[in-house]
Structure formats: C-alpha cells, structure tokens
Design a protein around this motif. Sequence first.
Motif, PDB file in Angstrom:
ATOM      1  N   GLY A 101       0.798  -1.214   0.000  1.00 54.16           N
ATOM      2  CA  GLY A 101       0.000   0.000   0.000  1.00 54.16           C
ATOM      3  C   GLY A 101       0.836   1.272   0.000  1.00 54.16           C
ATOM      4  O   GLY A 101       0.296   2.363  -0.181  1.00 54.16           O
ATOM      5  N   GLN A 102       2.166   1.150   0.176  1.00 51.18           N
ATOM      6  CA  GLN A 102       3.037   2.324   0.212  1.00 51.18           C
ATOM      7  C   GLN A 102       3.321   2.822  -1.199  1.00 51.18           C
ATOM      8  O   GLN A 102       3.531   2.040  -2.120  1.00 51.18           O
ATOM      9  CB  GLN A 102       4.337   1.986   0.927  1.00 51.18           C
ATOM     10  CG  GLN A 102       5.275   3.184   1.099  1.00 51.18           C
ATOM     11  CD  GLN A 102       6.530   2.810   1.880  1.00 51.18           C
ATOM     12  OE1 GLN A 102       6.794   1.640   2.143  1.00 51.18           O
ATOM     13  NE2 GLN A 102       7.307   3.806   2.258  1.00 51.18           N
ATOM     14  N   GLN A 103       3.339   4.135  -1.376  1.00 48.73           N
ATOM     15  CA  GLN A 103       3.657   4.752  -2.664  1.00 48.73           C
ATOM     16  C   GLN A 103       5.161   5.002  -2.716  1.00 48.73           C
ATOM     17  O   GLN A 103       5.724   5.596  -1.793  1.00 48.73           O
ATOM     18  CB  GLN A 103       2.891   6.072  -2.820  1.00 48.73           C
ATOM     19  CG  GLN A 103       2.739   6.529  -4.248  1.00 48.73           C
ATOM     20  CD  GLN A 103       1.677   5.749  -5.011  1.00 48.73           C
ATOM     21  OE1 GLN A 103       0.887   5.067  -4.398  1.00 48.73           O
ATOM     22  NE2 GLN A 103       1.662   5.864  -6.321  1.00 48.73           N
ATOM     23  N   VAL A 104       5.824   4.512  -3.761  1.00 46.67           N
ATOM     24  CA  VAL A 104       7.274   4.634  -3.860  1.00 46.67           C
ATOM     25  C   VAL A 104       7.677   5.136  -5.246  1.00 46.67           C
ATOM     26  O   VAL A 104       6.928   5.025  -6.213  1.00 46.67           O
ATOM     27  CB  VAL A 104       7.974   3.278  -3.595  1.00 46.67           C
ATOM     28  CG1 VAL A 104       7.774   2.829  -2.155  1.00 46.67           C
ATOM     29  CG2 VAL A 104       7.474   2.205  -4.553  1.00 46.67           C
ATOM     30  N   LEU A 105       8.882   5.665  -5.290  1.00 44.80           N
ATOM     31  CA  LEU A 105       9.516   6.069  -6.544  1.00 44.80           C
ATOM     32  C   LEU A 105      10.715   5.146  -6.743  1.00 44.80           C
ATOM     33  O   LEU A 105      11.605   5.089  -5.898  1.00 44.80           O
ATOM     34  CB  LEU A 105       9.966   7.527  -6.473  1.00 44.80           C
ATOM     35  CG  LEU A 105      10.729   8.066  -7.688  1.00 44.80           C
ATOM     36  CD1 LEU A 105       9.806   8.147  -8.893  1.00 44.80           C
ATOM     37  CD2 LEU A 105      11.323   9.432  -7.400  1.00 44.80           C
TER      38      LEU A 105
END
Length: 442
Positions: free
Chosen positions: A76-80
């Motif tokens: 669920g974490q947003q990452v680059l």
Amino acid sequence: MKTPKNNVYTVSRLNGEVRQLLEGELGKIWLNAEVSNFASPSSGHWYLTLKDNNAQIRSAMFKGRNRSVTFKPVNGQQVLVKGAISVYEPRGDYQLILESMLPAGDGLLAQQYEALKMKLAAEGLFAAETKRPIPSNIQKIGVITSATGAALKDVLHVLARRDSSIEVVVYPTQVQGEGADKLICNAIDIANARLEVDVLLLTRGGGSLEDLWCFNSEDLAHAIYNSALPVISAVGHEVDTTISDYVADVRAPTPSAGAELLSKDAENKREKLELCLSRLKQSWQHYQLKTHSRMHNLNHRLQRLDPKRRLEQYEQSFDEMQFRLDAAMEKKLSNLALKQQQLTHRLNQQSPKNKLDLESQRLSYLSSRLKDTIKEKLSNSEKHLKYSAHQLETVSPLATLSRGYSITQDADGKVLTSAADASAGDVLTTKLLKGEVQSKVL
C-alpha cells in the motif's frame, strides 16, 4: 503445410531474445507506483508488485541493491523506483529489476527532471547543430511572460536603456502553476503563426523548483524545438536551469541578461563574446549529456551481458521454487494429517477393544441367561425329583411297612407271598418298619 526448417525458435531462445530486446531498447526508467504482494524470503531478495489504478508489473530487488534502501516497503506504500525492464525467462514474464527506491515525493520532481533531460538529449533536442542563429539586426522582440511579472519590467527597462528603437510585442501567459506549460506552448504557436517578430524571449523571474516546473515540460520542449522563430530562454536566476534552457537556441541567466543579449550598444563585442561563450557552454553541456548518455548505454549493455544478471535470474528462480516447495510441503502435511485422522477413525472402528467390549457384553448376557437357565433347570429338576420321590414313596415298601405291614424273606432273600413257599426248618427274616425279626419254621 510444410514445417519451416530455418529459424525455428525454442521457448528458451524466444524468452532470451525478448529479454535482450527489452533490456537493450528501454534501458533504465523511473516509476512511481504503489507496493503490493511484498515478499522478503530468506535469500535477502525483495519481490513485489508495482501497480496503479489500471495496471501492475512484477518487480524484483536483489539484496545487493536493497541494502542501500533506508526503509522496508510495506503493501500500500507509494514509492519512486528506478530500474531496468527485463524478462524472467523460466515463466516468460516481463518484470522490473529495481536498482533504487525512495518514498514517493522525496526527490520526485528532481528525478522526473533528470529523466526527461536524458530522454530529450537522446532524442537530439539539445544538439548544438540544431540551434538557430540569433538575427544580427533585430527590429522586434516577442516576449513570452506574465504581463504583471517583474521579469517584463526588467526586460523593458534594459531594452529602453540600450536600444529604444527595438519594438516589443508581449505574448502574455501564465508562467507558474498547473496548465502553465500548455499556455506557454500556445503563446509560442501564436507568435509563430503571426511571424511579426524576429526572435522570442521566454522569461520569468526566479523561484523554487516547483515554481519553475512548467518550464520542465516535454510539450514545451518540443514547442521550442519546433519553433520557426529563434528562442532565447531567460528563466529564473543564474543558478536555475530548466529544460527550456537546454532546448532554446540561447540560454540567458536572467531576464535582464536576455534583454541585453538581444540589444546592441558600445559593448556589442563583449556581448557577442558572451553569446559565443554561452553557445560554447551549451555545446559543452550537450557534449557532456551525449557522453553521459553513451556511457549510460554502454554501462547498461555491460550490465545486460554481466553473468551477475543470469545469476540473479537463477536466484529468483530458486526463490520461486522455494515458495512452491513450501506451499507443496504445507499441502502435503495437511493431506497427511487428514489421512491420519481418517485412519485413526477407521482404526478405532476396527479396534479389538470394541469387539472385546461387545463380546464381553454378549458373554455377560449369555452368562446371565446360563445362570437363569441353570436355576430354572435346577428348580424344575427339584420339582421333578420331589414329584418322583412322592411317586416312589407311594409305591415304596417302606410306605407299606409304615402302615403296619411286614416283608418276609427266605434265606435266599426271596420274598414269601404264600405260606406254602416256606418249609419246616427254614429260617425266615421278617422286615418291619423298624428293624427285622428272624424266625424258624416249625
């Protein structure tokens, strides 16, 4: 239909060539996405799925890379992330091999800026040979900026001081915020459609990276590159550099410097020298970008041919087999446990104890019946015996004797029933109820 004899692929060869094609063509990319299906097996590698609302891609980050990540991603974490497209040949799945990972938002704009700069450089938008020369006798200057900004005032002030004969046509536009890049592109298109000026000056004052972000637009870069009019970019302060600076024919460090480049006075030679130095600097920057891009491609090819990549494929295959083995073992143990329960139940049903209990109950029942039967038999026998005894007593000589009769026998024990049976001198024995009497016949 004849089977072709030449160029018949195996599945392994097809997947291998597809992997080389993807790795060779796309190279490394930046991706902003949400983490799901994150797994971290004992090997130390990370396996996850990166997704948005409409699509997803499997990804892997090997332990040599994920050690540099300062956090452990969660679902669920947003990452680059930065990585290279590859193919996991045993399954034929294309995947992203990750090299770096940041939480979304940390350096996102900077990464997007670098990615776009590399892309446009590779497309040739920064090439020095495509730069258009600035006209030597400028009569009209088109200024693309905010009508109320300080940059326009600085430009007009410099032009009035240096060469008041130059006419200025302002193409007012928004130079900050969402949609500003589209409006600037529209202003460039209007100026090219009218062809009423000799050169375009794209300018605004300084600001943060977010404030100047509209000048890092890919659409704006192509609009500048395709402009029939020469374009000078004078965006921000001297330390600020945007994509429009690289694409423009000339980059000026400030709005005032841009106005000075487009006007002439006694210091014209110095300005030309500065212009040459600026062009030289642009050429050098382009050469650096081109060299960096070439080195990047060579490094990418080297990594693609590196045996380490094949080893990583094998390690990923091993991890997948480990997952499958764990699942198979768990299923096998579950089936064995169920089978054990079934066998235990059947064993309990077939256990001698149940039969022994049943036979014991049956024996107890038969024993009880035997006792009852014996008791009944004894009772009946006793009754019969009593009856027989009674009948015997009825016909017994003793009963006759008890009524006062006697029995006389000769010496041979023969019962005398007639006096004629006795002779003189015979010894007779007379039995009474109690005792007996011997007598001699006279």
